[in-house]
Scaffold this motif. Structure first.
Motif, PDB file in Angstrom:
ATOM      1  N   VAL A  93       0.931  -1.189   0.026  1.00 56.54           N
ATOM      2  CA  VAL A  93       0.025  -0.166  -0.122  1.00 56.54           C
ATOM      3  C   VAL A  93       0.979   1.319   0.179  1.00 56.54           C
ATOM      4  O   VAL A  93       1.544   1.464   0.917  1.00 56.54           O
ATOM      5  N   GLU A  94       0.895   2.006  -1.133  1.00 53.35           N
ATOM      6  CA  GLU A  94       1.702   3.113  -1.392  1.00 53.35           C
ATOM      7  C   GLU A  94       0.837   4.547  -1.566  1.00 53.35           C
ATOM      8  O   GLU A  94      -0.211   4.459  -1.899  1.00 53.35           O
ATOM      9  N   ASP A  95       1.570   5.476  -0.847  1.00 52.93           N
ATOM     10  CA  ASP A  95       0.829   6.802  -1.055  1.00 52.93           C
ATOM     11  C   ASP A  95       0.868   7.321  -2.438  1.00 52.93           C
ATOM     12  O   ASP A  95      -0.346   7.662  -2.964  1.00 52.93           O
ATOM     13  N   ILE A  96       1.987   7.478  -3.131  1.00 50.97           N
ATOM     14  CA  ILE A  96       2.137   7.873  -4.529  1.00 50.97           C
ATOM     15  C   ILE A  96       3.103   7.058  -5.276  1.00 50.97           C
ATOM     16  O   ILE A  96       4.339   6.700  -4.604  1.00 50.97           O
ATOM     17  N   VAL A  97       3.009   6.960  -6.625  1.00 52.73           N
ATOM     18  CA  VAL A  97       3.993   6.491  -7.384  1.00 52.73           C
ATOM     19  C   VAL A  97       4.344   7.515  -8.316  1.00 52.73           C
ATOM     20  O   VAL A  97       3.561   8.200  -9.078  1.00 52.73           O
ATOM     21  N   ASP A  98       5.587   7.997  -8.136  1.00 52.92           N
ATOM     22  CA  ASP A  98       6.091   9.051  -8.953  1.00 52.92           C
ATOM     23  C   ASP A  98       6.999   8.558 -10.334  1.00 52.92           C
ATOM     24  O   ASP A  98       6.412   8.115 -11.136  1.00 52.92           O
ATOM     25  N   THR A  99       8.344   8.294  -9.812  1.00 55.39           N
ATOM     26  CA  THR A  99       9.367   7.591 -10.997  1.00 55.39           C
ATOM     27  C   THR A  99       9.185   6.407 -10.961  1.00 55.39           C
ATOM     28  O   THR A  99       9.452   5.839 -11.974  1.00 55.39           O
ATOM     29  N   GLY A 100       8.407   5.832 -10.009  1.00 55.10           N
ATOM     30  CA  GLY A 100       8.231   4.253  -9.873  1.00 55.10           C
ATOM     31  C   GLY A 100       9.774   3.549  -9.144  1.00 55.10           C
ATOM     32  O   GLY A 100       9.586   2.218  -9.033  1.00 55.10           O
ATOM     33  N   ILE A 101      10.739   4.285  -8.951  1.00 59.88           N
ATOM     34  CA  ILE A 101      11.598   3.547  -8.324  1.00 59.88           C
ATOM     35  C   ILE A 101      11.456   3.068  -7.199  1.00 59.88           C
ATOM     36  O   ILE A 101      11.969   1.830  -6.910  1.00 59.88           O
ATOM     37  N   THR A 102      10.808   3.516  -6.270  1.00 57.21           N
ATOM     38  CA  THR A 102      10.835   3.031  -4.912  1.00 57.21           C
ATOM     39  C   THR A 102       9.871   1.839  -5.012  1.00 57.21           C
ATOM     40  O   THR A 102      10.164   0.708  -4.480  1.00 57.21           O
ATOM     41  N   GLU A 146       2.868  17.719 -10.327  1.00 58.91           N
ATOM     42  CA  GLU A 146       3.025  18.545  -9.224  1.00 58.91           C
ATOM     43  C   GLU A 146       3.424  17.937  -7.961  1.00 58.91           C
ATOM     44  O   GLU A 146       2.826  16.644  -7.606  1.00 58.91           O
ATOM     45  N   PHE A 147       3.877  18.901  -7.076  1.00 59.37           N
ATOM     46  CA  PHE A 147       4.270  18.157  -5.583  1.00 59.37           C
ATOM     47  C   PHE A 147       3.012  18.272  -4.830  1.00 59.37           C
ATOM     48  O   PHE A 147       2.449  19.486  -4.590  1.00 59.37           O
ATOM     49  N   VAL A 148       2.724  17.229  -4.192  1.00 58.50           N
ATOM     50  CA  VAL A 148       1.337  17.423  -3.364  1.00 58.50           C
ATOM     51  C   VAL A 148       1.669  17.001  -1.896  1.00 58.50           C
ATOM     52  O   VAL A 148       2.743  16.192  -1.774  1.00 58.50           O
ATOM     53  N   VAL A 149       0.981  17.514  -1.121  1.00 56.56           N
ATOM     54  CA  VAL A 149       1.024  17.018   0.429  1.00 56.56           C
ATOM     55  C   VAL A 149      -0.128  17.056   0.880  1.00 56.56           C
ATOM     56  O   VAL A 149      -1.419  17.010   0.418  1.00 56.56           O
ATOM     57  N   GLY A 152      -0.861  12.149   4.455  1.00 55.14           N
ATOM     58  CA  GLY A 152       0.248  11.287   4.864  1.00 55.14           C
ATOM     59  C   GLY A 152       1.331  11.980   4.059  1.00 55.14           C
ATOM     60  O   GLY A 152       2.540  11.465   4.747  1.00 55.14           O
ATOM     61  N   LEU A 153       1.353  12.416   2.879  1.00 55.24           N
ATOM     62  CA  LEU A 153       2.352  13.033   2.330  1.00 55.24           C
ATOM     63  C   LEU A 153       2.881  14.228   2.610  1.00 55.24           C
ATOM     64  O   LEU A 153       2.276  15.203   3.014  1.00 55.24           O
ATOM     65  N   ASP A 154       4.467  14.228   2.755  1.00 56.04           N
ATOM     66  CA  ASP A 154       4.858  15.321   3.346  1.00 56.04           C
ATOM     67  C   ASP A 154       5.793  16.178   2.462  1.00 56.04           C
ATOM     68  O   ASP A 154       6.040  15.725   1.163  1.00 56.04           O
ATOM     69  N   TYR A 155       6.074  17.404   2.780  1.00 58.53           N
ATOM     70  CA  TYR A 155       7.378  18.278   2.278  1.00 58.53           C
ATOM     71  C   TYR A 155       8.106  18.369   3.708  1.00 58.53           C
ATOM     72  O   TYR A 155       7.635  19.109   4.542  1.00 58.53           O
TER      73      TYR A 155
HETATM   74  P1  IMP Z   1       9.098   7.518  -6.518  1.00 57.46           P
HETATM   75  O1  IMP Z   1      10.321   6.363  -6.168  1.00 57.46           O
HETATM   76  O2  IMP Z   1       9.767   8.739  -7.361  1.00 57.46           O
HETATM   77  O3  IMP Z   1       7.976   6.843  -7.418  1.00 57.46           O
HETATM   78  O4  IMP Z   1       8.822   8.213  -5.266  1.00 57.46           O
HETATM   79  C1  IMP Z   1       7.994   7.583  -4.288  1.00 57.46           C
HETATM   80  C2  IMP Z   1       7.991   8.370  -2.920  1.00 57.46           C
HETATM   81  O5  IMP Z   1       8.376   9.718  -3.192  1.00 57.46           O
HETATM   82  C3  IMP Z   1       6.679   8.369  -2.623  1.00 57.46           C
HETATM   83  O6  IMP Z   1       6.368   7.445  -1.445  1.00 57.46           O
HETATM   84  C4  IMP Z   1       6.561   9.627  -1.868  1.00 57.46           C
HETATM   85  O7  IMP Z   1       7.202   9.424  -0.284  1.00 57.46           O
HETATM   86  C5  IMP Z   1       7.529  10.505  -2.454  1.00 57.46           C
HETATM   87  N1  IMP Z   1       6.833  11.680  -3.365  1.00 57.46           N
HETATM   88  C6  IMP Z   1       6.797  11.630  -4.561  1.00 57.46           C
HETATM   89  N2  IMP Z   1       6.164  12.316  -5.296  1.00 57.46           N
HETATM   90  C7  IMP Z   1       5.686  13.082  -4.049  1.00 57.46           C
HETATM   91  C8  IMP Z   1       4.760  14.302  -3.852  1.00 57.46           C
HETATM   92  O8  IMP Z   1       4.390  14.908  -4.831  1.00 57.46           O
HETATM   93  N3  IMP Z   1       4.665  14.680  -2.705  1.00 57.46           N
HETATM   94  C9  IMP Z   1       5.336  14.103  -1.448  1.00 57.46           C
HETATM   95  N4  IMP Z   1       5.830  12.868  -1.647  1.00 57.46           N
HETATM   96  C10 IMP Z   1       6.234  12.582  -2.839  1.00 57.46           C
END
Ligand code: IMP
Ligand code: MG
Length: 171
Positions: A93-102, A146-149, A152-155
């Motif tokens: 269970v993930e908050d967000i998939v951005d690059t997909g690396i994590t 866009e960068f979201v918070v 659960g999501l932080d800056y």
């Molecule tokens: P990825 O490895 O680039 O897909 O990034 C995954 C992790 O980056 C997420 O689990 C978040 O913790 C963090 N992340 C990516 N985009 C955002 C954003 O817009 N706001 C806050 N955290 C983010």
């Protein structure tokens, strides 16, 4: 400056819908829900309570981000699972998939432990910024790059307890 992107009401409805899809898919099979700390904390907590009692929970913590807005690209496991997942139906269970690396890293790591099935439920996906194509079986919202918070999501560890999701803009 915070600009609302997804309201509390929309979050609630989407999480309910995702729980229904997961229940339909797994029927009465037991599931191990894996909370990826810290960002998926509220999503995980809401989703897990909408699933039946055939659910166990565990926690993992990975980090690929520094304290800022861009990923370092290096994934570290800070806290591993307690449970042996061999033979289990596992949902990450993930908050967000951005690059997909994590996600890619977590999927590869957990699949070496021979779960019965392995799937991912992500609340948010920034499909535009994907660098590694990693499957996501359950997606809540596709969002712009866009960068979201919030939720659960932080800056830099702030804004996690905002009850909705907002775009964080400079100034
Ligand atoms: P990825 O490895 O680039 O897909 O990034 C995954 C992790 O980056 C997420 O689990 C978040 O913790 C963090 N992340 C990516 N985009 C955002 C954003 O817009 N706001 C806050 N955290 C983010
Ligand atoms: Mg983070």
């Amino acid at each position: 400056m915070l600009e609302t992107l997804i309201s509390e009401t929309e979050l609630e409805a989407k999480v309910s819908e995702m729980a229904r899809l997961i229940k339909d898919r797994y029927r009465d099979e037991p599931i191990l829900l894996v909370c990826v700390l810290k960002g998926s904390l509220y999503f995980f907590s809401d989703l897990s309570r909408k699933l039946g009692l055939n659910v166990q929970i565990d926690f993992i913590q990975a980090s690929s981000y520094g304290s800022g807005k861009s990923s370092s690209g290096v994934v570290q496991i800070r806290k591993d699972l307690d449970v042996n997942i061999e033979g289990l139906n596992v949902i990450i269970v993930e908050d967000i998939v951005d690059t997909g690396i994590t996600l890619n890293h977590l999927r590869e790591l957990l699949s070496t432990r021979r779960p019965k099935t392995l799937a991912v439920a992500a609340l948010l996906s920034k499909t535009e910024s994907r660098k590694i194509a990693s499957p996501v079986e359950f997606i809540g919202f596709e969002i712009p790059n866009e960068f979201v918070v919030g939720y659960g999501l932080d800056y830099a560890e702030s804004y996690r307890n905002l009850p909705y999701i907002a775009i964080l803009r400079e100034g």
